[in-house]
Write an enzyme that holds these catalytic residues in place. Structure first.
Site, PDB file in Angstrom:
ATOM      1  N   TRP A 277       0.881  -1.183   0.000  1.00  0.00           N
ATOM      2  CA  TRP A 277       0.000   0.000   0.000  1.00  0.00           C
ATOM      3  C   TRP A 277       0.916   1.230   0.000  1.00  0.00           C
ATOM      4  CZ3 TRP A 277      -2.039   2.852   4.713  1.00  0.00           C
ATOM      5  CH2 TRP A 277      -3.078   3.719   4.362  1.00  0.00           C
TER       6      TRP A 277
ATOM      7  N   ASP B  93      -0.513  -5.744   8.999  1.00  0.00           N
ATOM      8  CA  ASP B  93      -1.569  -4.782   8.703  1.00  0.00           C
ATOM      9  C   ASP B  93      -2.755  -5.601   8.206  1.00  0.00           C
ATOM     10  OD1 ASP B  93      -3.156  -2.697   7.956  1.00  0.00           O
ATOM     11  OD2 ASP B  93      -1.720  -1.774   6.573  1.00  0.00           O
TER      12      ASP B  93
ATOM     13  N   ALA C  19      -6.489  -5.031   7.166  1.00  0.00           N
ATOM     14  CA  ALA C  19      -7.498  -3.995   6.903  1.00  0.00           C
ATOM     15  C   ALA C  19      -8.748  -4.562   6.225  1.00  0.00           C
ATOM     16  CB  ALA C  19      -6.893  -2.903   6.023  1.00  0.00           C
TER      17      ALA C  19
HETATM   18  C1  LMR Z   1      -7.029   2.036  -0.630  1.00  0.00           C
HETATM   19  O1  LMR Z   1      -5.962   1.414  -0.649  1.00  0.00           O
HETATM   20  O2  LMR Z   1      -7.626   2.402  -1.654  1.00  0.00           O
HETATM   21  C2  LMR Z   1      -7.671   2.327   0.701  1.00  0.00           C
HETATM   22  O3  LMR Z   1      -6.945   1.776   1.725  1.00  0.00           O
HETATM   23  C3  LMR Z   1      -7.955   3.762   0.876  1.00  0.00           C
HETATM   24  C4  LMR Z   1      -6.752   4.575   1.140  1.00  0.00           C
HETATM   25  O4  LMR Z   1      -6.769   5.301   2.136  1.00  0.00           O
HETATM   26  O5  LMR Z   1      -5.797   4.526   0.351  1.00  0.00           O
END
Ligand code: LMR
Length: 394
Positions: free
Chosen positions: A127, A208, A210
């Site tokens: 991410w 993590d 989520a």
């Molecule tokens: C994403 O990866 O799209 C979500 O976790 C939202 C974000 O805050 O990036």
């Protein structure tokens, strides 16, 4: 005073959301930001959340501060949801945080305080905000191989080889389930091999999680996190309630620090409360309270689980439909990985050029690295996307 401030590069995910909003085409398809959408493109408030809010409105008679760590009942409920009985409750220190991102940020700060020179091993890719926050905190980032562009699955041999270069004092950041951005995940045998490497090297895992409940089921999605927590001496977990409770804007998350040494646990708890105090004092309570009410009330919990399960299976159906349609149009099985991936995302594995072509020609918005939010699809848009993918020569 502010002359030295510089323009920051836009966050790729949020910038795409803005571009999507500005596109006047009625046929545009949003596969960007990770938000669940139903077949009408709407992100509903979950039924159990609505009921809990109603009850809360009727019964809550004060908005006075909770504690720095948040309401202990929230911690108890979330620790049970994520960890089951994998570890003793008194080995877990925890604080409520503003969303999963707040938990990630507090975890990084905790590790920076404990081990300023720690290297963070992050999956390549991960991410993007993981890396952005680590850079902002001036922490060392190392990437471990994760995604195979060839199979669109996990490059497990590469991953293990890279993790073996970690050492005591380093942190290995892992996605508990539903890897973001790829959708490619380890099986439990592979997780066990990762644990063996962690035990060999002495590196500390940070998980993590989520998207619990979005992959193979609530319990199944927590299995790897539980296995890690039960197997290593120390472990950090950042969990989000944004997605599985659909309470994105309420900013509800939790950071857990697990240590099988009870002395350390007290120190962790005090340090986490200190960090909350420094950064925002008390964590937000509204979302956390709703989550607690849902998890501790049999009826609300059953209703929440049923709705979450419907969300999960609808995404699995969309995955299968997309893989089938691509198989039909391309005459090849090379898109079968889409049905194997789990969670909200799949990385298609194509170039930014082709992603841009699909955006310009077809109004399809996926992240530049070809991450697609599967929940942004519905029965009508699956064939449109499949055709665009094949036309773009992916
Ligand atoms: C994403 O990866 O799209 C979500 O976790 C939202 C974000 O805050 O990036």
């Amino acid at each position: 005073m502010f002359e030295r401030l510089q323009t920051r590069p836009a966050d790729a995910i949020l910038a795409l959301a803005q571009m999507y909003r500005a596109d006047p085409r009625s046929t545009k398809i949003d596969l960007g930001v990770g938000v669940y959408k139903d077949a009408n493109g709407h992100t509903p408030v979950m039924r159990a959340v609505k009921s809990a809010e109603h009850k809360l409105w009727e019964t809550q008679d004060t908005k006075v501060y909770t504690s720095l760590a948040g309401d202990p009942a929230f911690s108890d409920a979330m620790i049970a949801l994520v960890l089951g009985d994998a570890v003793a409750r008194d080995s877990v220190a925890s604080v409520a945080t503003p969303g999963g991102t707040g938990a990630v940020r507090q975890a990084f700060e905790l590790i920076r305080m404990a081990q300023p020179g720690a290297r963070f091993f992050v999956s390549d890719p991960t991410w993007p905000n993981h890396i952005s926050i680590l850079n902002y905190l001036e922490m060392n980032v190392e990437r471990y191989r994760y995604f195979s562009e060839e199979t669109r699955g996990v490059d497990f041999d590469g991953m293990l080889a890279d993790l073996k270069t970690a050492r005591a004092g380093d942190v290995v950041l892992l996605h508990g389930c539903c890897h973001n951005p790829t959708g490619a995940n380890l099986n439990l045998t592979e997780w066990q091999a990762v644990i063996d490497v962690l035990l060999e090297t002495g590196a500390v895992p940070m998980i993590d999680i989520a998207y619990q409940g979005f992959g193979d089921g609530l319990e199944e999605d927590a299995a790897a996190t539980r296995l890690v927590a039960a197997s290593v001496p120390e472990c950090i977990i950042a969990a989000s309630c944004s997605k599985n409770f659909g309470i994105y804007r309420e900013r509800t998350g939790i950071l857990m620090a697990i240590s099988h040494n009870t002395e350390a646990r007290k120190l962790h708890q005090d340090t986490l409360a200190f960090l909350n105090r420094q950064n925002y004092s008390f964590p937000p309570d509204h979302g956390a309270r709703l989550v607690t009410m849902i998890l501790t009330d049999d009826e609300l919990r059953a209703d929440w689980k049923a709705e979450l399960e419907a969300v999960r299976t609808s995404m699995l159906d969309l995955r299968q439909q997309l893989a089938d349609e691509l198989q039909r149009l391309s005459g090849s099985d090379r898109f079968g990985f889409l049905a194997q991936h789990r969670g909200m995302f799949s990385r298609l594995g194509t170039t930014p050029d082709k992603v841009e072509t699909m955006r310009e020609k077809n109004g399809i918005y996926m992240i530049g690295d070809s991450r697609m939010n599967i929940a942004g699809l519905n029965a009508e848009t699956v064939p449109v996307l499949a055709k665009a993918i094949v036309d773009a020569g992916v």
